[in-house]
Design a protein around this motif. Structure first.
Motif, PDB file in Angstrom:
ATOM      1  N   ARG A 100       0.826  -1.205   0.000  1.00 13.48           N
ATOM      2  CA  ARG A 100       0.000   0.000   0.000  1.00 13.48           C
ATOM      3  C   ARG A 100       0.864   1.260   0.000  1.00 13.48           C
ATOM      4  NH1 ARG A 100      -3.042  -2.880   3.823  1.00 13.48           N
ATOM      5  NH2 ARG A 100      -2.356  -1.532   5.545  1.00 13.48           N
ATOM      6  N   VAL A 101       1.970   1.237   0.746  1.00 10.50           N
ATOM      7  CA  VAL A 101       2.899   2.374   0.738  1.00 10.50           C
ATOM      8  C   VAL A 101       3.387   2.628  -0.687  1.00 10.50           C
ATOM      9  CG1 VAL A 101       5.162   3.201   1.501  1.00 10.50           C
ATOM     10  CG2 VAL A 101       3.631   2.078   3.137  1.00 10.50           C
ATOM     11  N   ALA A 102       3.775   1.553  -1.385  1.00  7.60           N
ATOM     12  CA  ALA A 102       4.251   1.688  -2.766  1.00  7.60           C
ATOM     13  C   ALA A 102       3.166   2.257  -3.672  1.00  7.60           C
ATOM     14  CB  ALA A 102       4.741   0.336  -3.284  1.00  7.60           C
ATOM     15  N   GLU A 103       1.916   1.844  -3.463  1.00  7.30           N
ATOM     16  CA  GLU A 103       0.815   2.355  -4.277  1.00  7.30           C
ATOM     17  C   GLU A 103       0.577   3.844  -4.024  1.00  7.30           C
ATOM     18  OE1 GLU A 103      -2.396  -0.180  -3.171  1.00  7.30           O
ATOM     19  OE2 GLU A 103      -1.601  -1.917  -4.267  1.00  7.30           O
ATOM     20  N   VAL A 104       0.633   4.241  -2.752  1.00 15.26           N
ATOM     21  CA  VAL A 104       0.460   5.659  -2.433  1.00 15.26           C
ATOM     22  C   VAL A 104       1.598   6.470  -3.054  1.00 15.26           C
ATOM     23  CG1 VAL A 104       0.355   7.374  -0.577  1.00 15.26           C
ATOM     24  CG2 VAL A 104      -0.820   5.180  -0.313  1.00 15.26           C
ATOM     25  N   PRO A 123      16.308  -1.996  10.692  1.00 17.06           N
ATOM     26  CA  PRO A 123      17.157  -2.283   9.532  1.00 17.06           C
ATOM     27  C   PRO A 123      16.630  -3.444   8.689  1.00 17.06           C
ATOM     28  CG  PRO A 123      18.269  -2.850  11.603  1.00 17.06           C
ATOM     29  CD  PRO A 123      16.981  -2.206  11.964  1.00 17.06           C
ATOM     30  N   VAL A 124      16.874  -3.344   7.383  1.00 18.29           N
ATOM     31  CA  VAL A 124      16.499  -4.382   6.426  1.00 18.29           C
ATOM     32  C   VAL A 124      17.730  -4.691   5.581  1.00 18.29           C
ATOM     33  CG1 VAL A 124      15.043  -4.928   4.435  1.00 18.29           C
ATOM     34  CG2 VAL A 124      14.112  -3.576   6.313  1.00 18.29           C
ATOM     35  N   GLU A 125      18.044  -5.967   5.443  1.00 19.02           N
ATOM     36  CA  GLU A 125      19.166  -6.357   4.585  1.00 19.02           C
ATOM     37  C   GLU A 125      18.829  -6.086   3.118  1.00 19.02           C
ATOM     38  OE1 GLU A 125      22.135  -7.327   5.571  1.00 19.02           O
ATOM     39  OE2 GLU A 125      21.497  -7.131   7.662  1.00 19.02           O
ATOM     40  N   ARG A 126      19.865  -5.774   2.368  1.00 17.65           N
ATOM     41  CA  ARG A 126      19.657  -5.422   0.959  1.00 17.65           C
ATOM     42  C   ARG A 126      18.979  -6.542   0.180  1.00 17.65           C
ATOM     43  NH1 ARG A 126      24.076  -2.574  -3.066  1.00 17.65           N
ATOM     44  NH2 ARG A 126      23.007  -3.029  -5.021  1.00 17.65           N
ATOM     45  N   ASP A 127      19.300  -7.805   0.495  1.00 23.39           N
ATOM     46  CA  ASP A 127      18.695  -8.915  -0.245  1.00 23.39           C
ATOM     47  C   ASP A 127      17.293  -9.264   0.256  1.00 23.39           C
ATOM     48  OD1 ASP A 127      19.317 -10.088   2.161  1.00 23.39           O
ATOM     49  OD2 ASP A 127      20.584 -11.669   1.333  1.00 23.39           O
ATOM     50  N   ALA A 128      16.804  -8.511   1.244  1.00 21.16           N
ATOM     51  CA  ALA A 128      15.460  -8.757   1.776  1.00 21.16           C
ATOM     52  C   ALA A 128      14.534  -7.566   1.528  1.00 21.16           C
ATOM     53  CB  ALA A 128      15.533  -9.053   3.271  1.00 21.16           C
ATOM     54  N   LEU A 129      14.932  -6.650   0.639  1.00 21.17           N
ATOM     55  CA  LEU A 129      14.118  -5.468   0.377  1.00 21.17           C
ATOM     56  C   LEU A 129      12.720  -5.836  -0.120  1.00 21.17           C
ATOM     57  CD1 LEU A 129      16.652  -3.090  -1.393  1.00 21.17           C
ATOM     58  CD2 LEU A 129      15.522  -2.702   0.804  1.00 21.17           C
ATOM     59  N   ALA A 130      11.740  -5.111   0.392  1.00 26.04           N
ATOM     60  CA  ALA A 130      10.346  -5.327  -0.003  1.00 26.04           C
ATOM     61  C   ALA A 130       9.704  -3.971  -0.270  1.00 26.04           C
ATOM     62  CB  ALA A 130       9.594  -6.062   1.112  1.00 26.04           C
ATOM     63  N   PRO A 131       8.604  -3.949  -1.007  1.00 24.90           N
ATOM     64  CA  PRO A 131       7.918  -2.683  -1.231  1.00 24.90           C
ATOM     65  C   PRO A 131       7.596  -1.982   0.090  1.00 24.90           C
ATOM     66  CG  PRO A 131       7.022  -4.358  -2.674  1.00 24.90           C
ATOM     67  CD  PRO A 131       7.954  -5.066  -1.728  1.00 24.90           C
ATOM     68  N   GLY A 132       7.789  -0.676   0.094  1.00 31.99           N
ATOM     69  CA  GLY A 132       7.532   0.128   1.278  1.00 31.99           C
ATOM     70  C   GLY A 132       8.755   0.422   2.109  1.00 31.99           C
ATOM     71  N   ASP A 133       9.808  -0.392   1.969  1.00 31.68           N
ATOM     72  CA  ASP A 133      11.028  -0.123   2.731  1.00 31.68           C
ATOM     73  C   ASP A 133      11.592   1.239   2.345  1.00 31.68           C
ATOM     74  OD1 ASP A 133      10.853  -2.565   4.000  1.00 31.68           O
ATOM     75  OD2 ASP A 133      12.258  -3.571   2.642  1.00 31.68           O
TER      76      ASP A 133
END
Length: 202
Positions: A53-57, A133-143
């Motif tokens: 939803r963040v990505a859609e906004v 924190p989020v690892e680069r290989d675990a990026l997801a929409p909204g990060d």
């Protein structure tokens, strides 16, 4: 940030935005309860859905002008100029432009998508510390993607929207835009300071 110029009618603007905020809050009340229930039932699923939803906004803001200091939880807002920011070719565009700066965009997208359960400060460093924190290989929409330079620690934030793309408000004179494969672009890869994931207020 310096105060806005004294000739602006601050009082009427504040009253107007407070009324909008009350109306927005009233409309979000049922959604807030639903969001809280979803988080309690399955945090991982709820987090993924929220990120989408963040990505859609964010995608809905493409083409909105950049305004230094612009944007809040209600949407695009009038910016301003300080000693260094808000100018283009010597002209102050900030105080005549309704739009977003980078942290104003991420603040709005997360607040709107979360139905008010995630409220970030309007400051890139504060947003960094208000998230996990989020690892680069675990990026997801909204990060949130943060960028730094030796002369400007955590100077920029953008929203990861999936497939390696970022939506952001870059600088005065530009529009909110999408950058494909952002971490493969030398400029952004060289300044990448890490990814973070906001969460609901405890």
């Amino acid at each position: 940030m310096e105060p806005r110029p004294p000739y602006r009618d601050e009082a009427s603007g504040v009253r107007r935005r407070r009324m909008l905020g009350l109306a927005l809050g009233a409309g979000l009340a049922p959604a807030l309860a639903a969001t809280a229930t979803a988080w309690a039932a399955s945090p991982a699923v709820a987090s993924a859905a929220l990120g989408r939803r963040v990505a859609e906004v964010a995608a809905a803001q493409l083409g909105v002008p950049y305004a230094w200091g612009g944007g809040d939880r209600l949407g695009a807002g009038l910016g301003f100029c300080d000693d260094e920011n808000g100018y283009l070719d010597g002209a102050c565009l900030g105080e005549s432009t309704v739009g977003f700066d980078c942290s104003g965009l991420s603040l709005y997208c997360w607040y709107r998508a979360s139905h008010g359960t995630v409220e970030l400060g309007h400051y890139t460093v504060a947003q960094f510390h208000r998230s996990s924190p989020v690892e680069r290989d675990a990026l997801a929409p909204g990060d949130l993607l943060f960028f730094s330079r030796p002369d400007a620690t955590l100077h920029h934030v953008g929203i990861h929207v999936g497939d390696g793309a970022m939506i952001h408000a870059e600088r005065t004179g530009t529009l909110v835009a999408r950058v494909e494969h952002v971490l493969d672009v030398p400029r952004w890869a060289g300044e990448f300071a890490g990814a973070r994931r906001p969460g609901p207020v405890a």
